[in-house]
Scaffold this active site. Structure first.
Site, PDB file in Angstrom:
ATOM      1  N   ASP A 302       0.851  -1.174   0.000  1.00  0.00           N
ATOM      2  CA  ASP A 302       0.000   0.000   0.000  1.00  0.00           C
ATOM      3  C   ASP A 302       0.895   1.236   0.000  1.00  0.00           C
ATOM      4  O   ASP A 302       1.994   1.217   0.555  1.00  0.00           O
ATOM      5  CB  ASP A 302      -0.888  -0.019   1.248  1.00  0.00           C
ATOM      6  CG  ASP A 302      -1.806   1.182   1.305  1.00  0.00           C
ATOM      7  OD1 ASP A 302      -2.426   1.499   0.278  1.00  0.00           O
ATOM      8  OD2 ASP A 302      -1.897   1.805   2.380  1.00  0.00           O
ATOM      9  N   THR A 304       0.125   4.770   0.975  1.00  0.00           N
ATOM     10  CA  THR A 304       0.045   5.641   2.141  1.00  0.00           C
ATOM     11  C   THR A 304       0.331   4.866   3.414  1.00  0.00           C
ATOM     12  O   THR A 304      -0.296   3.849   3.694  1.00  0.00           O
ATOM     13  CB  THR A 304      -1.352   6.291   2.232  1.00  0.00           C
ATOM     14  OG1 THR A 304      -1.643   6.932   0.999  1.00  0.00           O
ATOM     15  CG2 THR A 304      -1.395   7.299   3.359  1.00  0.00           C
ATOM     16  N   ASP A 539      -1.566  -0.543   6.368  1.00  0.00           N
ATOM     17  CA  ASP A 539      -1.770  -0.026   7.719  1.00  0.00           C
ATOM     18  C   ASP A 539      -3.197   0.405   7.984  1.00  0.00           C
ATOM     19  O   ASP A 539      -3.543   0.727   9.115  1.00  0.00           O
ATOM     20  CB  ASP A 539      -0.834   1.161   7.982  1.00  0.00           C
ATOM     21  CG  ASP A 539      -1.223   2.386   7.166  1.00  0.00           C
ATOM     22  OD1 ASP A 539      -1.891   2.225   6.121  1.00  0.00           O
ATOM     23  OD2 ASP A 539      -0.867   3.510   7.575  1.00  0.00           O
TER      24      ASP A 539
END
Length: 808
Positions: A302, A304, A539
């Site tokens: 991912d 970000t 996250d």
């Protein structure tokens, strides 16, 4: 007062919570269901191998030969080292689990504060926000567009809207909105408590390495049975020896068949790996994850929070058309201040616009990964939307094009717009009028480029999968020199889930934007359908489905509790650069266990072969005119034979650096090396024994000299096997080999040690035969190695074969 009558706005008081805890009404399920110290001791002492060695030890002690019982120290060593290392690993895991656990926000005396999960009591009021994991069961008492994902329990992918009076269950997590619930079940009564407790155990199961060793031990057990029966018959009934030497010979034949250190060193390597990673603030929630990450060939990352910092900065507020800048700033600051659980983008806006007006809120629409926007309606001040331009505006809209141009430079761009309907209306967002573009700067992690370069150098493919605008993701990827960053793919154009076309697209592209949570999961599954072992890093709550579906899920420590709960590995220091160390640790474990497995199984094979050859002489003596052969060694001989050819070298090799990429087929490779090596060692030893054995009327000195010669052959050829396994040779490995040779030189040449171990190499013709046999054995080993190395390469693996191959 009964907990059901307490005001939800204040929650319990500390005194009431203490009283309930004293009554046993607390969430007493441990944060990590690690093995207790008693279980660790029991698991290391009461093993099949220890049981076999104990029986043999009793037999030797019954003969009164204390020296020949030295192999009994293996029981103490196996158990003691295993216990110490596993307890050390347990302490590391438990300490890290406390740091990485989900901490619910509980109201106590009117104040909300974070507490440990085991401090939650019956009747507590727990607040919820996006990404929060629900730690115990309860009843919703407050809901502001609260949506809960229950897929981890039910398998249903759609989130469930929760209104006051509905139930929420432990193991689920919030995907949008906020609210609060009253705890109705705690501890082991909670719905997912048993599942969570079982999933978090300190375990070595579900591992290709571990299951391979179990298969090897099963094979060894079956081989030992006929060989053991044969040697027992020969020693007790055919050899003509008295009971004491007959029993000693039987034990000497059986003890080396047991690969006593293999399981120990496997557990040791895993435990040491956990401790090493723990020092890097890496929580390994499932031990096989160390092995699994070493087998990955695709990393889905991912953007970000993984490749970029989670924190952002408001770079520019660019008004659209004739919008009043001051009016837009007031409205935007009001929207940002109203969010009870702001994400990184809203936090950046709130930090830059710190003086919000006191407007009365009339409706809210929380952000979700599905719709990519959030909103607030204010009484008398309009309905305001903040979200992704390409999700809210037509493609040909001038504002959308301006946003795309900004995103192409790596900036994160949101549109702030006014709607003609309340944001919580069923038709929202309705017809919107853009008022400003919110331009955010996102900082690339300082360690991201180096980490990605490591994976590229290890031939691990990288797929960047993000919910952000595809052009923005591509710009970030270009800054990190990611291959294929120049052609990012908008996930809204991807083929359907489960199709070959989706897998083909993933094979040919590396950067994807506007990916929905369920698409992330589908992309992971598509890669796995092509035989890839996939690691997913993330996250956020939008990464949970993919983290759960991946072979290895890696979550950041600052990530949502839901993401941390489903990941096998949590990087508590949030350092993406820790991943190469995890991969290296897994490769060290797998590669080194394969090396030492070859050593232990070589010993098993040559021990079984010697037992069969010697035992066969006893059987043949009943039908032919040949003398039965007594077993050539005493238990003390096989003990010292293993000291420097297996024991100490295997221990050091199991902890050494090893960056060789993990491959499947562990059992086959080990057997292909160990069986020929064991056969050669056993055959060379038996030839020496036959050439030097003087028959049943030989003197005691001749018997000792003959067994010494056979032992020399065994040790020399086994030492060559050790050198082969240790390749490529480095300075410390050369020192290890030289030290091992010198150890045996001392044992065979120091008179006091010779008498103690009953070694006598002074018969030069016998010793010459021993070295000659060993030399022939070494030549045969090298010929076998060259032949195996020249075998034609295997045919390329087809997609069908790759798809059906087992994954770690």
């Amino acid at each position: 007062m009964r907990t059901g009558d307490l005001e939800t706005t204040t929650g319990l008081t500390d005194a009431q919570a203490d009283a309930l805890r004293a009554e046993g009404k607390s969430n007493d399920v441990p944060a990590r269901a690690s093995r207790s110290t008693l279980d660790i001791v029991r698991g290391n002492v009461f093993t099949r191998i220890n049981a076999i060695l104990t029986v043999l030890l009793i037999i030797v002690l019954s003969t009164g030969s204390i020296v020949d019982a030295m192999f009994g120290l293996l029981i103490v060593a196996n158990s003691g080292i295993g216990i110490v290392q596993e307890i050390r690993a347990k302490r590391t895991l438990d300490a890290l689990a406390i740091v990485g656990q989900s901490r619910p926000m509980v109201r106590r005396g009117g104040v909300a504060r974070e507490i440990a999960p085991n401090e939650v009591v019956l009747g507590d009021i727990v607040e919820l926000g996006p990404g929060d994991q629900i730690v115990v069961d309860g009843e919703v008492v407050e809901s502001d567009s609260l949506d809960v994902d229950e897929s981890l329990l039910t398998g249903e992918s759609d989130s469930m809207a929760k209104t006051p009076g509905t139930q929420v269950f432990s193991g689920t997590y919030v995907v949008a909105g906020s609210g609060a619930y009253r705890v109705t079940k705690v501890g082991r009564e909670a719905y997912a408590a048993k599942l969570a407790e079982e999933a978090g155990k300190f375990t070595l199961v579900h591992s290709e390495l571990r299951s391979g060793i179990d298969r090897i031990l099963t094979f060894v057990t079956w081989v030992m049975v006929p060989a053991g029966v044969l040697i027992v018959y020969n020693q007790l009934f055919s050899s003509g020896q008295s009971i004491r030497p007959a029993l000693n010979g039987m034990v000497a034949a059986l003890v080396p068949m047991v690969p006593e250190g293999l399981v120990l060193l496997t557990s040791l390597a895993f435990a040491v790996g956990v401790v090493r990673l723990g020092k890097r603030q890496c929580l390994v929630q499932e031990l096989p994850a160390v092995e699994g990450l070493a087998r990955i060939d695709v990393v889905c990352a991912d953007k970000t929070g993984t490749l970029t910092e989670n924190a952002m900065v408001l770079a520019e507020l660019r008004p659209v058309g004739d919008s009043d800048v001051d009016a837009v700033r007031r409205a935007l600051s009001a929207v940002a201040a109203d969010d009870p659980r702001p994400n990184a983008s809203v936090l950046a806006v709130a930090a830059a616009l710190s003086d919000p007006p006191a407007w009365e809120k009339s409706g809210t629409a929380p952000f979700s990964s599905e719709k990519k926007w959030s909103g607030v309606s204010f009484a008398g001040h309009g309905h305001w939307i903040l979200g992704a331009p390409d999700m809210l505006l037509p493609v040909d809209d001038e504002t959308a094009r301006a946003a795309a141009d900004l995103a192409a430079s790596g900036l994160r761009v949101l549109v702030f717009a006014e709607s003609d309907v309340p944001v919580d209306d069923a038709s929202a967002p309705g017809r919107i009028t853009p008022r400003a573009l919110v331009v955010l700067e996102q900082k690339i992690r300082h360690d991201a480029a180096e980490t990605l370069a490591y994976f590229a150098g290890q031939h691990v493919d990288l797929k960047i999968i993000s919910g952000d605008n595809a052009a923005s993701v591509g710009a970030v990827a270009s800054g990190l020199d990611v291959s294929g960053a120049s052609s990012p793919v908008d996930a809204r154009t991807l083929p359907a889930a489960g199709s070959d076309a989706l897998a083909d697209t993933l094979d040919t592209h590396a950067v994807f934007g506007r990916v929905k949570p369920e698409q992330k999961r589908d992309m992971v599954t598509a890669l796995q359908s092509r035989g890839h072992t996939v690691a997913m890093t993330g996250d956020g709550v939008n990464d949970v489905l993919a983290l759960k579906s991946a072979d290895i899920g890696v979550a950041m420590g600052v990530g949502s509790p839901a993401a941390r709960s489903v990941a096998q590995i949590v990087l508590l220091d949030n350092a993406f650069s820790t991943l190469p160390h995890v991969v290296a640790e897994g490769r060290r474990v797998i590669g080194n266990i394969e090396r030492v497995s070859t050593l232990f199984l070589t010993k098993t094979v040559y021990s079984v072969l010697l037992a069969i050859l010697v035992g066969a002489s006893g059987v043949l003596s009943q039908v032919a005119a040949i003398e039965p052969l007594p077993y050539p060694f005493l238990p003390r001989h096989v003990t010292i034979a293993a000291w420097f050819t297996i024991g100490i070298p295997a221990f050091l090799l199991s902890l050494a650096p090893n960056n060789e990429r993990a491959r499947s087929g562990f059992v086959g490779r080990v057997l292909r090396k160990a069986v020929p090596a064991g056969v050669v060692v056993g055959a060379a030893t038996f030839v020496t024994y036959l050439a030097t054995y003087e028959g049943p009327n030989a003197s005691t000195d001749q018997v000792v000299q003959s067994s010494t010669s056979a032992l020399i052959t065994l040790i020399v050829v086994a030492m060559w096997v050790l050198m082969t396994v240790a390749r490529p040779l480095e300075w410390w490995k050369v020192l290890l080999l030289v030290g091992s040779v010198l150890g045996y030189v001392v044992l065979f040449t120091v008179p006091v040690l010779g008498r103690f171990f009953q070694l006598d190499p002074t018969n030069l013709p016998y010793t010459a035969i021993a070295f000659a046999s060993a030399a022939v054995g070494i030549v045969v080993l090298e010929v076998i190695r060259v032949v195996l190395a020249r075998r034609p390469a295997a045919a390329p693996i087809t997609d069908v074969e790759r798809a059906s191959a087992p994954r770690a």
